[in-house]
Design an enzyme around this catalytic site. Structure first.
Site, PDB file in Angstrom:
ATOM      1  N   ALA A 129       0.887  -1.164   0.025  1.00 35.18           N
ATOM      2  CA  ALA A 129      -0.122   0.152  -0.133  1.00 35.18           C
ATOM      3  C   ALA A 129       0.868   1.072   0.163  1.00 35.18           C
ATOM      4  O   ALA A 129       2.280   1.075   0.373  1.00 35.18           O
ATOM      5  CB  ALA A 129      -1.027  -0.022   1.150  1.00 35.18           C
ATOM      6  N   GLU A 161      -0.554  -9.212  -1.403  1.00 35.77           N
ATOM      7  CA  GLU A 161      -2.081  -9.519  -1.408  1.00 35.77           C
ATOM      8  C   GLU A 161      -2.898  -9.515  -2.780  1.00 35.77           C
ATOM      9  O   GLU A 161      -3.888 -10.133  -2.859  1.00 35.77           O
ATOM     10  CB  GLU A 161      -2.823  -8.522  -0.329  1.00 35.77           C
TER      11      GLU A 161
HETATM   12  C1  3H9 Z   1       0.313  -2.345   3.390  1.00 39.24           C
HETATM   13  O1  3H9 Z   1       0.727  -3.145   2.338  1.00 39.24           O
HETATM   14  C2  3H9 Z   1      -1.086  -2.536   4.049  1.00 39.24           C
HETATM   15  C3  3H9 Z   1      -1.857  -3.495   3.313  1.00 39.24           C
HETATM   16  O2  3H9 Z   1      -1.797  -4.552   3.959  1.00 39.24           O
HETATM   17  C4  3H9 Z   1      -3.314  -2.966   3.537  1.00 39.24           C
HETATM   18  C5  3H9 Z   1      -3.748  -1.666   2.987  1.00 39.24           C
HETATM   19  C6  3H9 Z   1      -5.279  -1.606   3.128  1.00 39.24           C
HETATM   20  N1  3H9 Z   1       4.513   3.308   0.226  1.00 39.24           N
HETATM   21  O3  3H9 Z   1      13.361   1.562   0.721  1.00 39.24           O
HETATM   22  P1  3H9 Z   1      13.986   2.411  -0.421  1.00 39.24           P
HETATM   23  C7  3H9 Z   1       9.384   4.744  -1.073  1.00 39.24           C
HETATM   24  S1  3H9 Z   1       1.645  -1.527   4.209  1.00 39.24           S
HETATM   25  C8  3H9 Z   1       5.213   4.655  -0.072  1.00 39.24           C
HETATM   26  O4  3H9 Z   1      14.805   3.545  -0.263  1.00 39.24           O
HETATM   27  P2  3H9 Z   1      14.764   0.159  -1.540  1.00 39.24           P
HETATM   28  C9  3H9 Z   1      10.541   5.274   0.300  1.00 39.24           C
HETATM   29  O5  3H9 Z   1      10.088   6.152   0.854  1.00 39.24           O
HETATM   30  C10 3H9 Z   1       3.144  -1.720   3.247  1.00 39.24           C
HETATM   31  N2  3H9 Z   1       6.463   4.836  -0.621  1.00 39.24           N
HETATM   32  O6  3H9 Z   1      14.258   1.435  -1.591  1.00 39.24           O
HETATM   33  C11 3H9 Z   1      11.689   5.846  -0.797  1.00 39.24           C
HETATM   34  O7  3H9 Z   1      11.166   7.025  -1.006  1.00 39.24           O
HETATM   35  P3  3H9 Z   1      12.253   8.349  -1.111  1.00 39.24           P
HETATM   36  C12 3H9 Z   1       3.662  -3.096   3.119  1.00 39.24           C
HETATM   37  C13 3H9 Z   1       7.305   3.946  -0.418  1.00 39.24           C
HETATM   38  O8  3H9 Z   1      15.217  -0.485  -3.082  1.00 39.24           O
HETATM   39  C14 3H9 Z   1      11.412   5.178  -2.258  1.00 39.24           C
HETATM   40  O9  3H9 Z   1       9.935   4.490  -2.276  1.00 39.24           O
HETATM   41  N3  3H9 Z   1       4.906  -2.813   2.404  1.00 39.24           N
HETATM   42  C15 3H9 Z   1       6.897   2.397  -0.193  1.00 39.24           C
HETATM   43  O10 3H9 Z   1      16.044   0.042  -0.483  1.00 39.24           O
HETATM   44  C16 3H9 Z   1      12.612   3.865  -2.138  1.00 39.24           C
HETATM   45  O11 3H9 Z   1      12.341   3.095  -1.044  1.00 39.24           O
HETATM   46  C17 3H9 Z   1       6.131  -2.449   2.923  1.00 39.24           C
HETATM   47  O12 3H9 Z   1       6.322  -2.304   3.965  1.00 39.24           O
HETATM   48  C18 3H9 Z   1       5.380   2.295   0.233  1.00 39.24           C
HETATM   49  N4  3H9 Z   1       4.757   1.241   0.488  1.00 39.24           N
HETATM   50  O13 3H9 Z   1      13.849  -0.866  -0.750  1.00 39.24           O
HETATM   51  C19 3H9 Z   1       7.252  -2.241   2.179  1.00 39.24           C
HETATM   52  N5  3H9 Z   1       8.009   1.698   0.005  1.00 39.24           N
HETATM   53  O14 3H9 Z   1      13.154   7.767  -2.466  1.00 39.24           O
HETATM   54  C20 3H9 Z   1       7.986  -0.993   2.441  1.00 39.24           C
HETATM   55  C21 3H9 Z   1       8.707   2.501  -0.399  1.00 39.24           C
HETATM   56  O15 3H9 Z   1      11.394   9.475  -1.318  1.00 39.24           O
HETATM   57  N6  3H9 Z   1       9.096  -0.776   1.440  1.00 39.24           N
HETATM   58  N7  3H9 Z   1       8.558   3.508  -0.705  1.00 39.24           N
HETATM   59  O16 3H9 Z   1      13.187   8.336   0.196  1.00 39.24           O
HETATM   60  C22 3H9 Z   1      10.249  -1.356   1.746  1.00 39.24           C
HETATM   61  O17 3H9 Z   1      10.448  -2.390   2.371  1.00 39.24           O
HETATM   62  C23 3H9 Z   1      11.369  -0.912   0.633  1.00 39.24           C
HETATM   63  O18 3H9 Z   1      10.836   0.232   0.358  1.00 39.24           O
HETATM   64  C24 3H9 Z   1      11.660  -1.948  -0.761  1.00 39.24           C
HETATM   65  C25 3H9 Z   1      12.624  -1.107  -1.515  1.00 39.24           C
HETATM   66  C26 3H9 Z   1      12.333  -3.293  -0.213  1.00 39.24           C
HETATM   67  C27 3H9 Z   1      10.166  -2.141  -1.551  1.00 39.24           C
END
Ligand code: 3H9
Length: 698
Positions: free
Chosen positions: A63, A105
């Site tokens: 999300a 999901e």
């Molecule tokens: C969810 O899904 C809830 C659902 O079950 C239900 C809903 C109803 N949203 O980490 P990075 C941004 S909860 C917005 O440096 P990497 C991040 O801030 C979510 N922004 O890259 C950064 O921005 P900036 C469950 C996001 O390659 C840029 O993307 N999912 C999101 O080292 C790059 O990120 C998670 O918890 C997001 N979801 O790692 C996954 N994700 O460049 C969360 C990232 O401006 N994300 N950004 O600073 C991660 O674990 C890592 O970002 C990922 C990439 C592994 C994907």
């Protein structure tokens, strides 16, 4: 179809591609795009099957976290996933990068899933203080069984494609997503495979329905370290609902749990921490276009506890290390400790059985500083005195190749002074790792007066590469973390003079959520270090001095502020310490008083926050959130409290400033008066968050 989701048709197969950099998060526009594209494909008589895939570096990573806490926009994610699952035409999710949270999901709502071999799949919502809120807690147990589902949902760590295939989370490993997804879709059509709707498939729940211990044991294992956190327990409850209730009722239970968490304080703090960590990697004051220097080999000087831990961190990331000692004996001892550490981790199943040999092969142990010559980054981790550091840096300067970054792991010494002994102060900076360095994630990167921007970025980039969380700080005694810790330590000692006992102070601090209190921490580090340093500086601290005079140096002597049973690290309150404190206070003519826990908490936290405000004023840290990152990843600050500056905002700066003024007077300690920045923010009813907003707007 929309800017962020595209629809193409290849000979009866519709390809729906999400293209919303950086991580294809499920913003309202992406949700709408998926929904509209799939509807259009279903309505198109030419289309027989649909492939859902992503452009860029990853499948949908979840999300859009920035939307939480704002008014909801339709379509809701759960509704979009129901549309996918109800499609009369087969839908195949084709996954690369990371399918996380809402992303997984979405894939679980598809009838089939394929992934490339280095893809990762997970439901990490608990790490944001949430539980999967779009069917993940109900569909994943149906896909892989409750045991693995609990591991993934309550623990939050992703699994690789091979494990996903083994447990039926994906149907096939493919070479490339779009082509592999398309080929798989054609196979589904050719074989007339029935559409697998996970909501209707309870087969993998049967074992846990018959034997509940499968579920409870998995939950117990995953919640062992979840003290104080709400989300892992709520997530486990939602998975229990998948076992106990029909799908729709389980979904309702999941929804209720998600809504409670997403509006709660813990998740707010954890989401803040997620962005704070990423923000900390953005270095201010560096000219645009500056690039880090390439680093292919690292030299580490000193194979002691710190040097060894740092070397392991690099080897863990596959980076070759030259580990340098002054003699064969010390080198052998250092390498032996590392080998043992790797072996025991492998024996516990923490790393693959062949990892210790592979990682040790990356560490080349040698004697003599001339061996730094091939390294692009040199990290000194020798004895913590200025004279020794200067000697080492003079030698490094003589041998290191031009352009190598020269880093000191000092935890408080002046990097400017160290840099001065070299002819290349622009290449010198601090990389302060935290003990144990192979475990703790923080690296304070110390920018000295003359540090070149590209040298600084090199340290930040390499820290991220070895899975550390970098935070850039300026030069001052103790930098950010230890300087704030010193402010707390001073109060902790003072509390003993007023009547508190070590175990009372530590209990308040651990109840707050810190892994250890100041006195247990002192025992772990060794009380003799501070005692010697006080003797050198002619300073007294009567209680701590009396402990050391009685041979109580902490854990290493089995006695300190606590006593320790042989072979145990568990601190046990010791009546002898209470007697020693009473005797010392009698000698000083001081009377003990009952110190309430609330006062202890305030005096442990507020002086630290005050020091944090001074650190911001002096620009030693660029952002309040950088300070929080340092405490979260270097000192075990509880993630659900966001960090000291976030916590300060949640308490209210006005209250904190008032209490600090009160304690300054009550204990006759003017250093406790609110720092000018804190006083100013308190007076205008502001917060550290408003400070950040203003800085961003400027
Ligand atoms: C969810 O899904 C809830 C659902 O079950 C239900 C809903 C109803 N949203 O980490 P990075 C941004 S909860 C917005 O440096 P990497 C991040 O801030 C979510 N922004 O890259 C950064 O921005 P900036 C469950 C996001 O390659 C840029 O993307 N999912 C999101 O080292 C790059 O990120 C998670 O918890 C997001 N979801 O790692 C996954 N994700 O460049 C969360 C990232 O401006 N994300 N950004 O600073 C991660 O674990 C890592 O970002 C990922 C990439 C592994 C994907």
């Amino acid at each position: 179809m929309t800017d962020v989701v595209k629809l193409e048709c290849h000979d009866a197969i519709a390809i729906v591609t999400v293209d919303s950099p950086p991580v294809n998060a499920l913003s309202a526009a992406v949700r709408r795009g998926i929904s509209e594209s799939v509807k259009q494909a279903i309505a198109d008589p030419e289309v027989q099957a649909i492939v859902l895939t992503c452009a860029g570096r990853t499948f949908i990573a979840g999300a859009d976290i920035t939307e939480f806490g704002k008014p909801p926009q339709s379509p809701g994610l759960g509704d979009v996933i129901t549309e996918l699952e109800n499609s009369p035409k087969p839908i195949v999710a084709a996954i690369h990068g990371t399918a996380l949270g809402g992303g997984l999901e979405v894939a679980l709502g598809c009838h089939f899933r394929v992934a490339v071999k280095d893809a990762k799949l997970g439901l990490p919502e608990v790490k944001l203080g949430l539980l999967p809120g779009a069917g993940g807690t109900q569909r994943l147990p149906r896909a892989v069984g409750p045991e693995l589902a609990v591991k993934m949902i309550v623990g939050g760590d992703p699994i690789g494609a091979a494990v996903a295939l083994e447990h039926g989370l994906i149907d096939e490993i493919v070479e490339a997503t779009a082509a592999g997804g398309e080929a798989f879709a054609r196979k589904v059509l050719a074989e007339s495979r029935p559409l697998r709707k996970l909501r209707d498939d309870d087969s993998k729940l049967q074992a846990a329905k018959a034997d509940r211990s499968i579920f409870t044991q998995a939950v117990a294992a995953m919640t062992k370290k979840a003290r104080g956190l709400e989300a892992p327990f709520a997530a486990a409850d939602a998975v229990a609902a998948a076992i106990d209730l029909p799908f729709d009722e389980g979904m309702k239970k999941e929804r209720d749990g998600f809504m409670k968490l997403v509006t709660g304080e813990q998740s707010k703090a954890q989401r803040y921490a997620f962005f704070a960590e990423r923000e900390a990697a953005k270095v201010s004051g560096v000219p645009e276009g500056t690039k880090p220097r390439p680093v292919t080999r690292v030299a580490i000087i000193g194979a002691g506890t710190m040097g060894g831990g740092i070397a392991m961190s690099f080897a863990n990331a596959g980076i070759p290390v030259t580990l340098i000692e002054t003699g064969e004996e010390q080198l052998k001892r250092g390498l032996g400790v590392m080998q043992k550490n790797y072996d025991s981790t492998a024996a516990r199943g923490g790393i693959p059985a062949d990892a210790p040999a592979k990682r040790m092969a990356l560490i080349n142990g040698v004697v003599g500083l001339e061996h730094v010559k091939d390294a692009d980054l040199i990290i000194e981790a020798v004895f913590e005195t200025m004279a020794v550091k200067k000697e080492v840096f003079t030698a490094i300067d003589a041998y290191a190749k031009p352009g190598a970054v020269l880093a000191s792991n000092t935890s408080y010494l002046n990097i400017d002074e160290i840099a001065q002994v070299t002819k290349r102060p622009e290449d010198v900076l601090g990389m302060h790792f935290f003990s144990p360095a192979n475990v703790m994630k923080l690296c304070e990167i110390v920018r000295a007066d003359k540090t070149a921007p590209d040298a600084l970025l090199t340290a930040v980039a390499i820290a991220r590469k070895i899975a550390k969380v970098p935070a850039v700080v300026g030069v001052c005694d103790g930098f950010v973390g230890n300087r704030m810790l010193a402010a707390r330590g001073k109060q902790a000692e003072q509390l003993l003079f007023e009547g508190a006992l070590p175990q009372q102070v530590d209990a308040v601090v651990t109840k707050f959520g810190m892994p250890m209190g100041p006195f247990a921490m002192g025992d772990l580090a060794g009380l003799d270090i501070g005692w010697r340093s006080r003797q050198d500086r002619g300073i007294k601290s009567e209680i701590a001095d009396a402990l050391c005079e009685a041979g109580r140096f902490g854990q290493k002597t089995g006695k300190g502020y606590y006593k320790y049973e042989a072979g145990s690290r568990a601190p046990l309150p010791d009546p002898e310490v209470e007697t020693l404190i009473n005797d010392t206070l009698n000698k000083l003519g001081l009377k003990r008083r009952e110190v309430p826990d609330e006062e202890i908490l305030e005096r442990m936290m507020y002086p630290m926050i005050n020091e944090g405000a001074r650190i911001l004023e002096e620009k030693i840290a660029a952002r309040p959130s950088d300070i929080d990152v340092i405490w979260l990843y270097g000192y075990g600050w509880p993630i659900y409290r966001g960090g000291p500056m976030f916590y300060a905002d949640s308490v209210g700066l006005k209250h904190i400033a008032e209490r600090l003024s009160y304690y300054a007077k009550a204990t006759n300690d003017p250093t406790l008066e609110p720092a000018p920045l804190l006083a100013r923010l308190a007076a205008e009813d502001g917060s550290f968050a408003t400070l950040t907003q203003r800085a961003k707007a400027a």
